[in-house]
Scaffold this active site. Structure first.
Site, PDB file in Angstrom:
ATOM      1  CE  LYS A  22      -1.807   1.514   3.982  1.00 14.79           C
ATOM      2  NZ  LYS A  22      -1.442   2.906   4.298  1.00 14.79           N
ATOM      3  CG  ASN A  23       2.232   2.698   3.529  1.00 15.37           C
ATOM      4  OD1 ASN A  23       1.072   3.036   3.216  1.00 15.37           O
ATOM      5  ND2 ASN A  23       2.588   2.452   4.772  1.00 15.37           N
ATOM      6  NE  ARG A  93      -1.963  11.938   7.895  1.00 19.50           N
ATOM      7  CZ  ARG A  93      -2.300  13.144   8.376  1.00 19.50           C
ATOM      8  NH1 ARG A  93      -3.493  13.331   8.847  1.00 19.50           N
ATOM      9  NH2 ARG A  93      -1.442  14.118   8.391  1.00 19.50           N
ATOM     10  CB  CYS A 117      -4.446  11.077  11.823  1.00 20.33           C
ATOM     11  SG  CYS A 117      -4.146   9.323  11.772  1.00 20.33           S
ATOM     12  NE  ARG A 122       0.036  10.358  10.120  1.00 15.11           N
ATOM     13  CZ  ARG A 122      -0.339   9.303   9.372  1.00 15.11           C
ATOM     14  NH1 ARG A 122      -1.455   8.678   9.650  1.00 15.11           N
ATOM     15  NH2 ARG A 122       0.401   8.892   8.388  1.00 15.11           N
ATOM     16  N   PRO A 123       1.156  16.788  11.227  1.00 12.13           N
ATOM     17  CG  PRO A 123       2.817  18.144  12.126  1.00 12.13           C
ATOM     18  CD  PRO A 123       2.035  16.895  12.389  1.00 12.13           C
ATOM     19  CG  LEU A 126       8.810  18.702   8.319  1.00 11.66           C
ATOM     20  CD1 LEU A 126       9.367  17.393   8.839  1.00 11.66           C
ATOM     21  CD2 LEU A 126       9.784  19.845   8.585  1.00 11.66           C
ATOM     22  CG  ASP A 305       3.237   1.581   9.627  1.00 14.71           C
ATOM     23  OD1 ASP A 305       3.460   1.840   8.436  1.00 14.71           O
ATOM     24  OD2 ASP A 305       2.865   2.437  10.462  1.00 14.71           O
ATOM     25  CB  ILE A 327       6.938   7.226  14.734  1.00 13.89           C
ATOM     26  CG1 ILE A 327       8.182   6.360  14.554  1.00 13.89           C
ATOM     27  CG2 ILE A 327       6.581   7.984  13.454  1.00 13.89           C
ATOM     28  CD1 ILE A 327       9.268   6.927  13.687  1.00 13.89           C
ATOM     29  NE  ARG A 397      -7.516   3.978   5.424  1.00 13.49           N
ATOM     30  CZ  ARG A 397      -6.818   4.955   5.983  1.00 13.49           C
ATOM     31  NH1 ARG A 397      -7.037   5.278   7.240  1.00 13.49           N
ATOM     32  NH2 ARG A 397      -5.903   5.596   5.303  1.00 13.49           N
TER      33      ARG A 397
END
Ligand code: EPZ
Length: 417
Positions: A22-23, A93, A117, A122-123, A126, A305, A327, A397
């Site tokens: 997925k990622n 996101r 979230c 989770r801004p 950056l 994860d 994290i 998801r």
């Protein structure tokens, strides 16, 4: 809303195939926006997040052709909307990954801010700071990022924190910038490397992907290419932990052990026997797992994860395990639900002390985010009785056909509509 009903106590044994990652798929699909030619992708996982992104790419104007083998052709020869609307971004996101490619290719982009979230604030500061360093004018208005740039220009960008999608967004943007961009303190995740390999196949000039310094020499245009999405290392890790918890014997195919060193080390530490070939991993566990200590950190350290899944393992392990999450500031949502299954877990700040018990008891629990829901499935596989997991849309998801795959290796999982 769908639920999963899981009968605990079945030892897992057999073989399953791992899906595409997925990622890796999400940023790579967004890379299609960088070229007017066709990007052909194979090994795309069938997941809700992938469908959400396809809806967004279609809204932007991308032509999409899926074939029966799970391959897809994406072509952004023209644009309908240079916009990622809130109603799509709020459900996923990672939609922020259209920002860099749209701005680099079209000189403007309007992308909804992702918002909060379950696992943390989770801004995306950056991402924005990096694009501004490349000459973009960016304003935030009514919850949207409004970005403009005639043509981005190369820059040296030092990222305060290691950010995976931040690195991916800036690396994609830099491929069409004038001049050279150097990304310092880059993420080294295998998914970043997979994206870089796809961009290079499209004609991008990138060096250092997989290290903490990535250099991108901008080019005037990118062309079409074909790319096979890498295997999902988190899906792989999740099934390996499931087998270890049930004292099982499984083989996973179409996967890669070289992306899972930290995870395999912890499984060996818990007493599992592991054998790897270039594209398969076998695991056998002949006794109750040993409790392990872990600390999450950016790749190649232990992945956040996989934190929840190993917390589930510690719940039934021999001894006490210490789990530290560095994290995300709110990634212990699964703890309360595991306590409903009889787990003994004490939380202090970002550390959880997990006191292993010989057994867990079935109950009704609620999924709160993707990996938390996977950990509840694992706990349910060993709990006495039938557990019901609510809100499993979180699982869909990121896990393709989870009940079919688990039942294939001896579990008893039912989806209740
Ligand atoms: C990616 O999210 C993954 N998602 C996440 O997987 C994963 O948990 C995370 O990387 C860490 O490995 C995708 O690849 C689609 P980050 P990302 O930016 O990129 C802070 C899953 O379960 N930060 O690396 O959004 C941030 O708040 C998901 O599949 C800033 O402060 O994560 C966090 O504390 C969940 N400002 C830290 O950095 C920024 O601009 C790392 O986040 C960006 C990030």
């Amino acid at each position: 809303m769908d639920k999963l009903a899981i009968q605990g106590g079945h030892r897992l044994s057999g073989e399953i195939r791992i899906s595409g990652a997925k990622n890796a798929a999400l940023p790579i699909m967004c890379a299609a926006l960088l070229s007017a030619d066709t990007l052909r992708l194979d090994n795309l996982p069938k997941l809700r997040d992938i469908s959400t992104l396809l809806t967004l790419l279609g809204h932007i104007g991308c032509d999409i052709n899926l074939d029966e083998k799970g391959g897809i052709d994406l072509q952004a020869s023209q644009f309908k909307h240079l916009e990622a609307p809130y109603n799509l971004v709020k459900t996923m996101r990672a939609s922020i990954l259209v920002l860099g490619p749209m701005l680099a290719r079209c000189g403007e982009a309007k992308v909804s801010l992702p918002g909060g979230c379950a696992i943390g604030a989770r801004p995306v500061d950056l991402h924005i700071k990096g694009l501004q360093a490349m000459g973009a004018e960016i304003e935030i208005e009514h919850g949207y990022i409004l970005a403009k740039a005639k043509r981005l220009r190369g820059a040296r960008i030092v990222m305060d924190m290691v950010t995976v999608t931040g690195t991916e967004n800036l690396m994609m943007a830099a491929t069409l910038a004038s001049g050279t961009t150097v990304l310092e303190n880059s993420a080294r995740e295998p998914e970043v490397i997979d994206l870089a390999q796809c961009l290079i196949a499209m004609g991008a000039r990138i060096e250092g992907a997989g290290t903490d310094t990535i250099t991108v020499h901008g080019v005037d245009r990118l062309h079409g290419a074909q790319h096979r999405i890498m295997p999902d290392r988190i899906e792989t890790g999740t099934y390996l932990v499931a087998a270890a918890m049930t004292q099982g014997d499984i083989r996973l195919t179409d996967t890669r052990s070289d992306t899972l060193d930290a995870v395999l080390d912890k499984l060996r530490e818990s007493g599992a026997r592991i054998a790897c070939t270039p594209d398969s991993i076998s695991l056998q566990m002949h006794h109750r797992p040993q409790a392990i200590n872990l600390r999450t950190a950016p790749y190649p350290a232990f992945p956040t994860d996989m934190q929840a899944q190993f917390m589930a393992l510690n719940c039934i392990a021999n001894g006490v395990g210490r789990v530290t999450e560095t994290i995300f500031e709110n990634r212990f949502m699964h703890v309360q639900e595991m306590q409903r299954l009889g787990a003994h877990i004490d939380i202090e700040g970002n550390t959880a002390m997990v006191h292993g018990s010989a057994s867990l008891q079935a109950a009704t629990v609620m999924a709160t985010d993707l990996r938390a829901s996977a950990s509840l499935v694992l706990a349910a596989l060993v709990a006495e009785g039938e557990t019901t997991i609510e809100r499993i849309y979180h699982i869909d998801r990121g896990y393709e056909c989870i009940e079919e795959k688990l039942n294939q290796i001896g579990a008893q999982v039912r989806r209740v509509h």
